[in-house]
Design a protein around this motif. Sequence first.
Motif, PDB file in Angstrom:
ATOM      1  N   GLY A   1     145.134 125.952  52.773  1.00  0.00           N
ATOM      2  CA  GLY A   1     144.558 125.773  51.467  1.00  0.00           C
ATOM      3  C   GLY A   1     143.907 126.182  51.076  1.00  0.00           C
ATOM      4  O   GLY A   1     142.587 126.580  49.944  1.00  0.00           O
ATOM      5  N   LEU A   2     142.244 125.218  52.240  1.00  0.00           N
ATOM      6  CA  LEU A   2     141.019 125.091  51.770  1.00  0.00           C
ATOM      7  C   LEU A   2     141.123 126.272  52.656  1.00  0.00           C
ATOM      8  O   LEU A   2     139.157 127.355  51.932  1.00  0.00           O
ATOM      9  CB  LEU A   2     141.044 123.753  52.617  1.00  0.00           C
ATOM     10  N   LEU A   3     141.380 126.651  53.454  1.00  0.00           N
ATOM     11  CA  LEU A   3     140.819 128.442  54.431  1.00  0.00           C
ATOM     12  C   LEU A   3     141.300 129.050  52.742  1.00  0.00           C
ATOM     13  O   LEU A   3     139.868 130.062  53.244  1.00  0.00           O
ATOM     14  CB  LEU A   3     141.578 129.018  55.484  1.00  0.00           C
ATOM     15  N   ALA A   4     142.362 129.184  52.623  1.00  0.00           N
ATOM     16  CA  ALA A   4     142.007 130.486  51.320  1.00  0.00           C
ATOM     17  C   ALA A   4     141.196 130.325  49.680  1.00  0.00           C
ATOM     18  O   ALA A   4     140.139 131.067  49.709  1.00  0.00           O
ATOM     19  CB  ALA A   4     143.291 130.327  50.525  1.00  0.00           C
ATOM     20  N   ALA A   5     140.415 128.835  49.379  1.00  0.00           N
ATOM     21  CA  ALA A   5     139.860 128.454  49.340  1.00  0.00           C
ATOM     22  C   ALA A   5     138.406 128.498  49.754  1.00  0.00           C
ATOM     23  O   ALA A   5     137.339 128.938  49.285  1.00  0.00           O
ATOM     24  CB  ALA A   5     140.113 126.611  48.208  1.00  0.00           C
ATOM     25  N   LEU A   6     138.266 128.579  50.729  1.00  0.00           N
ATOM     26  CA  LEU A   6     136.648 129.424  50.767  1.00  0.00           C
ATOM     27  C   LEU A   6     136.597 130.301  51.649  1.00  0.00           C
ATOM     28  O   LEU A   6     135.247 130.977  50.489  1.00  0.00           O
ATOM     29  CB  LEU A   6     137.296 128.454  52.540  1.00  0.00           C
ATOM     30  N   LEU A   7     137.531 131.394  51.793  1.00  0.00           N
ATOM     31  CA  LEU A   7     137.264 132.683  51.929  1.00  0.00           C
ATOM     32  C   LEU A   7     137.343 133.082  50.362  1.00  0.00           C
ATOM     33  O   LEU A   7     136.536 133.964  49.841  1.00  0.00           O
ATOM     34  CB  LEU A   7     138.671 133.005  52.087  1.00  0.00           C
ATOM     35  N   LEU A   8     138.008 132.840  49.078  1.00  0.00           N
ATOM     36  CA  LEU A   8     137.436 133.104  48.051  1.00  0.00           C
ATOM     37  C   LEU A   8     136.685 132.645  47.439  1.00  0.00           C
ATOM     38  O   LEU A   8     135.749 133.690  46.667  1.00  0.00           O
ATOM     39  CB  LEU A   8     138.937 131.931  47.055  1.00  0.00           C
ATOM     40  N   GLU A   9     135.832 131.745  48.186  1.00  0.00           N
ATOM     41  CA  GLU A   9     134.267 132.080  47.078  1.00  0.00           C
ATOM     42  C   GLU A   9     133.243 132.318  47.811  1.00  0.00           C
ATOM     43  O   GLU A   9     132.206 133.011  47.852  1.00  0.00           O
ATOM     44  CB  GLU A   9     134.059 129.646  47.492  1.00  0.00           C
ATOM     45  N   THR A  10     133.624 132.712  49.004  1.00  0.00           N
ATOM     46  CA  THR A  10     132.499 133.273  50.575  1.00  0.00           C
ATOM     47  C   THR A  10     133.084 134.601  50.665  1.00  0.00           C
ATOM     48  O   THR A  10     131.552 135.220  50.343  1.00  0.00           O
ATOM     49  CB  THR A  10     132.146 132.671  51.125  1.00  0.00           C
ATOM     50  N   LEU A  11     134.107 135.222  50.625  1.00  0.00           N
ATOM     51  CA  LEU A  11     133.843 136.974  51.044  1.00  0.00           C
ATOM     52  C   LEU A  11     135.216 137.038  49.629  1.00  0.00           C
ATOM     53  O   LEU A  11     134.796 138.657  49.824  1.00  0.00           O
ATOM     54  CB  LEU A  11     134.635 136.367  51.992  1.00  0.00           C
ATOM     55  N   LEU A  12     135.403 136.893  48.634  1.00  0.00           N
ATOM     56  CA  LEU A  12     136.275 137.231  47.462  1.00  0.00           C
ATOM     57  C   LEU A  12     135.830 137.242  46.480  1.00  0.00           C
ATOM     58  O   LEU A  12     136.475 137.948  45.832  1.00  0.00           O
ATOM     59  CB  LEU A  12     137.582 136.564  47.652  1.00  0.00           C
ATOM     60  N   GLY A  13     134.457 137.274  46.231  1.00  0.00           N
ATOM     61  CA  GLY A  13     133.729 137.226  44.846  1.00  0.00           C
ATOM     62  C   GLY A  13     134.049 136.082  44.514  1.00  0.00           C
ATOM     63  O   GLY A  13     133.478 136.215  42.979  1.00  0.00           O
ATOM     64  N   GLY A  14     134.487 135.053  44.654  1.00  0.00           N
ATOM     65  CA  GLY A  14     134.601 133.845  43.665  1.00  0.00           C
ATOM     66  C   GLY A  14     135.280 134.364  42.712  1.00  0.00           C
ATOM     67  O   GLY A  14     136.059 135.086  42.355  1.00  0.00           O
ATOM     68  N   PHE A  15     135.596 133.175  41.594  1.00  0.00           N
ATOM     69  CA  PHE A  15     136.017 132.586  40.149  1.00  0.00           C
ATOM     70  C   PHE A  15     135.042 132.205  39.891  1.00  0.00           C
ATOM     71  O   PHE A  15     134.154 131.289  39.435  1.00  0.00           O
ATOM     72  CB  PHE A  15     137.977 132.081  40.449  1.00  0.00           C
ATOM     73  N   THR A  16     135.783 132.468  38.388  1.00  0.00           N
ATOM     74  CA  THR A  16     135.200 131.676  37.253  1.00  0.00           C
ATOM     75  C   THR A  16     136.166 131.158  35.726  1.00  0.00           C
ATOM     76  O   THR A  16     137.010 130.963  36.572  1.00  0.00           O
ATOM     77  CB  THR A  16     134.518 132.888  36.192  1.00  0.00           C
ATOM     78  N   ARG A  17     135.675 130.813  34.811  1.00  0.00           N
ATOM     79  CA  ARG A  17     137.016 129.532  34.072  1.00  0.00           C
ATOM     80  C   ARG A  17     138.174 130.905  33.753  1.00  0.00           C
ATOM     81  O   ARG A  17     139.026 130.856  33.832  1.00  0.00           O
ATOM     82  CB  ARG A  17     136.690 130.438  32.599  1.00  0.00           C
TER      83      ARG A  17
ATOM     84  N   GLY B   1     139.231 133.539  36.112  1.00  0.00           N
ATOM     85  CA  GLY B   1     139.675 133.709  37.561  1.00  0.00           C
ATOM     86  C   GLY B   1     139.077 133.856  38.351  1.00  0.00           C
ATOM     87  O   GLY B   1     137.823 133.864  37.733  1.00  0.00           O
ATOM     88  N   ALA B   2     139.877 135.164  39.311  1.00  0.00           N
ATOM     89  CA  ALA B   2     139.073 135.468  40.213  1.00  0.00           C
ATOM     90  C   ALA B   2     138.526 136.993  39.855  1.00  0.00           C
ATOM     91  O   ALA B   2     138.678 137.793  39.594  1.00  0.00           O
ATOM     92  CB  ALA B   2     140.109 135.453  41.869  1.00  0.00           C
ATOM     93  N   HIS B   3     137.723 137.314  40.702  1.00  0.00           N
ATOM     94  CA  HIS B   3     137.068 138.697  40.000  1.00  0.00           C
ATOM     95  C   HIS B   3     137.295 140.016  41.119  1.00  0.00           C
ATOM     96  O   HIS B   3     137.645 141.058  40.549  1.00  0.00           O
ATOM     97  CB  HIS B   3     135.608 138.560  40.734  1.00  0.00           C
ATOM     98  N   THR B   4     138.275 139.937  42.321  1.00  0.00           N
ATOM     99  CA  THR B   4     138.951 140.744  42.827  1.00  0.00           C
ATOM    100  C   THR B   4     140.647 140.579  43.260  1.00  0.00           C
ATOM    101  O   THR B   4     141.284 139.218  42.867  1.00  0.00           O
ATOM    102  CB  THR B   4     138.533 140.733  44.600  1.00  0.00           C
ATOM    103  N   ASN B   5     141.341 141.496  43.269  1.00  0.00           N
ATOM    104  CA  ASN B   5     142.579 141.269  43.384  1.00  0.00           C
ATOM    105  C   ASN B   5     143.183 140.350  44.691  1.00  0.00           C
ATOM    106  O   ASN B   5     143.421 139.756  44.867  1.00  0.00           O
ATOM    107  CB  ASN B   5     143.449 143.173  44.041  1.00  0.00           C
ATOM    108  N   SER B   6     142.204 140.581  45.763  1.00  0.00           N
ATOM    109  CA  SER B   6     142.206 140.131  47.027  1.00  0.00           C
ATOM    110  C   SER B   6     142.246 138.366  46.544  1.00  0.00           C
ATOM    111  O   SER B   6     142.194 136.863  47.430  1.00  0.00           O
ATOM    112  CB  SER B   6     141.379 140.401  48.120  1.00  0.00           C
ATOM    113  N   GLY B   7     141.108 138.593  46.087  1.00  0.00           N
ATOM    114  CA  GLY B   7     140.168 137.468  45.105  1.00  0.00           C
ATOM    115  C   GLY B   7     141.642 136.164  44.440  1.00  0.00           C
ATOM    116  O   GLY B   7     141.788 135.258  44.550  1.00  0.00           O
ATOM    117  N   TRP B   8     142.404 137.064  44.092  1.00  0.00           N
ATOM    118  CA  TRP B   8     143.647 135.815  43.057  1.00  0.00           C
ATOM    119  C   TRP B   8     144.283 135.502  44.258  1.00  0.00           C
ATOM    120  O   TRP B   8     145.179 135.238  44.104  1.00  0.00           O
ATOM    121  CB  TRP B   8     144.307 137.159  42.111  1.00  0.00           C
ATOM    122  N   PHE B   9     145.193 136.441  45.280  1.00  0.00           N
ATOM    123  CA  PHE B   9     145.698 135.615  46.455  1.00  0.00           C
ATOM    124  C   PHE B   9     145.353 135.038  46.759  1.00  0.00           C
ATOM    125  O   PHE B   9     145.869 134.561  46.875  1.00  0.00           O
ATOM    126  CB  PHE B   9     146.040 137.606  47.054  1.00  0.00           C
ATOM    127  N   ALA B  10     144.158 134.287  47.218  1.00  0.00           N
ATOM    128  CA  ALA B  10     143.517 134.065  47.885  1.00  0.00           C
ATOM    129  C   ALA B  10     143.806 132.569  46.532  1.00  0.00           C
ATOM    130  O   ALA B  10     143.714 131.392  47.191  1.00  0.00           O
ATOM    131  CB  ALA B  10     141.919 134.063  48.050  1.00  0.00           C
TER     132      ALA B  10
END
Length: 79
Positions: free
Chosen positions: A20-36, A38-47
Motif C-alpha cells: 500500500g505504501l509503495l502504491a501510494a508513493l508511486l501514485l504521488e511520484t510517477l503516476l501523476g498524483g491525485f487531487t480532491r 481523484g487520480a490523473h491517470t488510469n494507472s494512478g486510479w489503479f494505484a
Amino acid sequence: MPSDGTRELLTCGGGMVGAGLLAALLLETLLGGFTRTGAHTNSGWFALIVALMCLPFGGLLLALGVAKWLRNRSLAHHN
C-alpha cells in the motif's frame, strides 16, 4: 510450541502495508498524483485503489499480529 499464526499475521500484514505504501508513493511520484476529485491517470486510479485497499486491511492484520506477539511474549515471561 505449535504455530498459532502470529508469524503469518506479521508477515502478511507487513507485506500488505508495504504494498500500500509503495502504491501510494508511486501514485504521488510517477503516476501523476491525485487531487480532491481523484487520480490523473488510469494507472494512478489503479494505484489509488490498491493503496486504499492494502493500507487499512494490512494495518489491521499487522496490529493483530503485534497484539498476538505481545501476548505470547507476556505468556512466555510468566511461565
